[in-house]
Design an enzyme around this catalytic site. Structure first.
Site, PDB file in Angstrom:
ATOM      1  NE  ARG A   1      -3.640  -2.410   0.887  1.00 27.31           N
ATOM      2  CZ  ARG A   1      -3.573  -3.210   0.461  1.00 27.31           C
ATOM      3  NH1 ARG A   1      -3.295  -3.232  -0.998  1.00 27.31           N
ATOM      4  NH2 ARG A   1      -4.119  -4.405   0.266  1.00 27.31           N
TER       5      ARG A   1
ATOM      6  CD  GLU B   1     -11.644 -11.164   5.643  1.00 25.54           C
ATOM      7  OE1 GLU B   1     -11.008 -11.836   6.905  1.00 25.54           O
ATOM      8  OE2 GLU B   1     -11.488 -10.764   4.017  1.00 25.54           O
TER       9      GLU B   1
ATOM     10  CE  LYS C   1     -12.942  -8.535   6.352  1.00 33.74           C
ATOM     11  NZ  LYS C   1     -12.713  -7.586   6.582  1.00 33.74           N
TER      12      LYS C   1
ATOM     13  CB  SER D   1     -13.410  -3.760  -0.099  1.00 35.66           C
ATOM     14  OG  SER D   1     -12.768  -3.298   0.537  1.00 35.66           O
ATOM     15  N   GLY D   2     -12.505  -6.143  -0.645  1.00 37.65           N
ATOM     16  CA  GLY D   2     -11.331  -7.549  -1.738  1.00 37.65           C
ATOM     17  C   GLY D   2     -11.233  -6.838  -3.265  1.00 37.65           C
ATOM     18  N   GLY D   3     -10.599  -5.274  -2.523  1.00 38.31           N
ATOM     19  CA  GLY D   3     -10.352  -5.620  -4.612  1.00 38.31           C
ATOM     20  C   GLY D   3     -10.857  -5.104  -5.081  1.00 38.31           C
TER      21      GLY D   3
ATOM     22  NE  ARG E   1      -8.014  -4.089  -1.160  1.00 36.01           N
ATOM     23  CZ  ARG E   1      -7.599  -5.538  -1.283  1.00 36.01           C
ATOM     24  NH1 ARG E   1      -6.759  -5.190  -2.583  1.00 36.01           N
ATOM     25  NH2 ARG E   1      -8.332  -6.878  -1.000  1.00 36.01           N
TER      26      ARG E   1
END
Ligand code: 13P
Length: 336
Positions: free
Chosen positions: A33, A177, A219, A261-263, A295
């Site tokens: 990041r 998750e 999740k 949100s996973g990309g 993200r």
């Protein structure tokens, strides 16, 4: 294990309008990041960045809990108080990522198993002492030619259930998750099939290991077409597929589902969450549908901050705005 405490914590994490900030990037991930904004990842830059997020005024209106990484839960802020105290000062619940990452699954063709069970009981005790009241463990599944395999799905579901049992024993609410990645050019049907299969296995293993579902959160990924698919589906379709998949697989005792949100871009993750909540309300689903975004909440403030204290105010404004719109989406009220 104190069931009442677990149930209370789970309820507080999915209280009306609020959701979770995932600020638990591992050393490698936070470096990636920071690379994207051209700054070095050091203990000090990581501290400054996370302190900027946690000290953003009034995010408690939208954020119920923050997931931390091991370094952060032990770290002091620039004024000497712990970073955990900055979170607690806003009435936000500190949580902790306790897995040690996805590693190559022996005997598979490129699939992974999430490690970190050895010594977990002792680590959980320490995290509770440090202020954590919930935990997170992420299993990773890929869609591809005959993937995910039953071997990978079952092994990860078993580990997720072991993590959940140990967390509850330590009075920490486990966030379970199982992430089906959006990498690839697969259709939304392929994602639906893989996600349904994975969630069924996860709840089968949680039942076998006597998990108190009322004291857990799920999740999951949203049900989406692959990132490189020629036909990216719209938010309405994402919502229909996602709610159908969850209704078929997630027991009603689970109090809340907090999506990753996973990309997806932050805007996409927000629009999709809002559409999911609209469909969920129409269909009277039994759980709260909220967010646990990394993200999805951080991309904009990370860019605005860019590693400089001169940008503190604009970065915090940008973070506050992301929290606010994601909260609207969590209520089905975000329209572009
Ligand atoms: P993203 O929202 O960036 O996918 O991160 C959430 C998370 O905690 C992944 O484990």
């Amino acid at each position: 294990m104190n069931s009442e405490q677990l149930i209370e914590t789970a309820k507080a994490l999915i209280v009306h309008k609020k959701g979770i900030l995932a600020a638990d990037e591992s050393g490698n991930t936070i470096k990636k990041r920071f690379d994207s904004i051209g700054i070095a990842s050091t203990e000090i830059t990581r501290r400054d960045y996370r302190q900027m997020l946690f000290e953003t005024e009034e995010i408690y209106s939208y954020i119920s809990g923050i997931i931390l990484f091991d370094e952060t839960i032990r770290q002091a802020s620039s004024d000497g108080d712990s970073l955990v105290s900055k979170i607690a000062a806003q009435g936000i619940i500190p949580g902790i990522k306790v897995d040690k990452g996805a590693k190559a699954l022996a005997g598979s063709h490129g699939e992974t198993i999430t490690e970190g069970l050895d010594g977990l009981r002792e680590r959980l005790e320490e995290y509770y002492e440090l202020g954590a009241r919930f935990t997170k463990w992420r299993g990773v599944l890929s869609i591809g030619n005959n993937l995910p395999t039953p071997y990978c799905v079952e092994t990860n579901a078993h580990a997720l259930a072991r993590f959940a049992a140990l967390s509850q024993e330590a009075n920490l609410v486990p966030i379970v998750e199982p992430e089906v990645l959006m990498d690839g050019d697969h259709s939304i049907d392929a994602c639906y099939d893989a996600t349904s299969y994975v969630l069924r296995e996860v709840y089968d293993h949680l039942a076998r290991q006597n998990i108190l579902l009322e004291g857990t959160l799920l999740k999951p990924n949203m049900v989406l077409s692959g990132k490189d698919a020629t036909n990216r589906v719209n938010a309405g379709q994402v919502a229909e597929f996602t709610v159908k998949c969850l209704l078929e697989t997630v027991p009603e005792q689970v109090p809340g589902i907090v999506f990753l949100s996973g990309g997806q871009s932050d805007e996409e993750a927000t629009v999709n969450l809002s559409a999911i909540n609209q469909v969920a309300t129409e269909q009277c689903v039994p759980w709260q549908l909220s967010f646990s975004y990394g993200r999805g909440l951080q991309s904009a403030p990370l860019k605005a901050w860019a590693g400089s204290s001169d940008n503190l105010q604009s970065a915090q404004q940008s973070f506050y705005q992301r929290c606010k719109v994601t909260s609207l989406a969590r209520q089905g009220l975000y329209n572009t």
